[in-house]
Design an enzyme around this catalytic site. Structure first.
Site, mmCIF file in Angstrom:
data_model
loop_
_atom_site.group_PDB
_atom_site.id
_atom_site.type_symbol
_atom_site.label_atom_id
_atom_site.label_comp_id
_atom_site.label_asym_id
_atom_site.label_seq_id
_atom_site.Cartn_x
_atom_site.Cartn_y
_atom_site.Cartn_z
ATOM 1 N N LEU A 1 61.978 13.473 34.598
ATOM 2 C CA LEU A 1 62.796 12.744 35.556
ATOM 3 C C LEU A 1 63.003 11.337 34.999
ATOM 4 C CD1 LEU A 1 61.132 13.649 39.005
ATOM 5 C CD2 LEU A 1 63.173 14.673 37.981
ATOM 6 N N ASP A 2 64.161 10.766 35.255
ATOM 7 C CA ASP A 2 64.399 9.384 34.853
ATOM 8 C C ASP A 2 63.368 8.472 35.508
ATOM 9 O OD1 ASP A 2 66.617 10.223 33.460
ATOM 10 O OD2 ASP A 2 68.035 9.711 35.066
ATOM 11 N N LYS A 3 63.135 7.335 34.901
ATOM 12 C CA LYS A 3 62.143 6.383 35.413
ATOM 13 C C LYS A 3 62.338 6.116 36.904
ATOM 14 C CE LYS A 3 60.815 1.511 35.054
ATOM 15 N NZ LYS A 3 61.058 0.216 34.356
#
Length: 351
Positions: A169-171
């Site tokens: 998942l993106d940050k």
């Protein structure tokens, strides 16, 4: 067989995208003290690239680690630091190599953190990732990542590629993530994701009143934005680097300022939902990289991995996990006037 169903509140937001190295490669790179190794180049390696020769002469370390040592000035050839992996060596040369921690090698160390565990057994770990937590170590984030936390969470993580992380998942995206705890289960999960046997569904808050059909399937290739290398984009370049990408969207609620949308990934491209939503003319609230802007306290992209469905990689048992939106997203929904009905969405699911 009925799916085992597990839910997490997700409001505990205060709990604790590519890197070429992985945890399996780095397990043999935890060099804690500097050791100088002197290697004589044999006749059989005359004319070889220096990185290839080092990989043979010091086989207990990966080539990527040795190349990083070269970049750091830790490899000397004929009395001078040699930074080019492609440099050629000659029989009789003596290579002086300082085996020392690189930033990458030091990144793969255990760091205790409060992981919000949704499910765990001997093979599988499902966590709720808070927004702000980086998944893999990379430039600018060599510590404090999910990978570091997994290495501290269980000993077996050190022997697994990327500590068992099988997707990311993106940050600033929150929600459910899968982690394999054994090599067999991690490989099985990777195969299941590639075969589209793992259902991943997200909630997104987007700008503007919804346009078009309530159910839409976007099939648009994604690649690096040629005008901005920090972004991805819908790219249709013959022979280019773009990859097929499919996402299904279902409208859950809409008003003049925003729309609440359920999103289902059919492929797993970098920033896929964010790119496809922007392409539809509905960038995510808070997603400044793709045309969104902060609203209602959302300073990050309004994206949450809310539903995860799969078969257990070892037993084959159906599993279903749910995660409610975190506090910042719930506040944005309330402030915008959008309504989120978890039971209604879950009963219909996104095709």
């Amino acid at each position: 067989m009925k799916a085992q169903s597990i839910s997490t509140g997700g409001e505990a937001d205060g709990l604790a995208a590519d890197m070429g190295l992985d945890a399996a490669a780095s397990a043999d790179e935890w060099v804690l003290e500097v050791e100088t190794r002197v290697c004589a180049v044999p006749v059989g390696m005359h004319g070889w690239r220096i990185d290839r020769a080092l990989a043979q002469l010091i086989p207990e370390f990966s080539r990527s680690y040795l190349q990083q040592l070269m970049a750091d000035g830790a490899v000397q050839l004929r009395g001078s630091a040699q930074a080019k992996p492609s440099a050629r060596i000659a029989a009789g040369d003596r290579l002086h190599v300082e085996l020392r921690p690189t930033q990458q090698a030091q990144a793969f160390v255990p760091e205790a953190m409060a992981l919000e565990v949704v499910f765990e057994d001997a093979d599988l770990l499902v966590i709720h990732k808070p927004a702000g937590l980086v998944v893999h170590p990379a430039a600018g984030n060599w510590s404090g990542t999910l990978l570091n936390g997994l290495l501290a969470h269980h000993k077996g993580a050190a022997s697994l590629p990327r500590a068992g992380i099988v997707h990311r998942l993106d940050k600033d995206t929150s929600g459910l993530m899968l982690v394999g705890k054994t090599r067999q289960s991690a490989e099985a999960l990777v195969r299941a994701i590639a075969a589209r046997e793992v259902s991943r569904q997200y909630l997104a808050v987007a700008h503007g009143r919804w346009k078009g059909l309530e159910d839409q399937r976007v099939d648009q290739p994604i690649g690096r934005d040629v005008k901005n290398r920090l972004r991805m984009a819908v790219v249709r370049v013959e022979g280019g680097s773009s990859k097929t990408a499919q996402t299904t969207f279902r409208l859950l609620d809409t008003c003049d300022q925003a729309s609440l949308v359920a999103c289902k990934l059919h492929t797993g491209r970098t920033h896929q939902i964010r790119v496809h939503m922007s392409w539809l003319g509905h960038p995510l609230v808070g997603d400044t990289l793709y045309g969104g802007r902060p609203l209602w306290g959302m300073g990050r992209q309004s994206l949450h991995a809310a539903r995860l469905e799969l078969k257990h990689p070892t037993t084959g048992q159906p599993l279903l996990f749910r995660s409610s939106p975190p506090a910042d997203m719930l506040l944005a929904l309330e402030s915008s006037g959008l309504h989120y009905n978890a039971e209604s969405w879950d009963s219909e699911s996104v095709a």
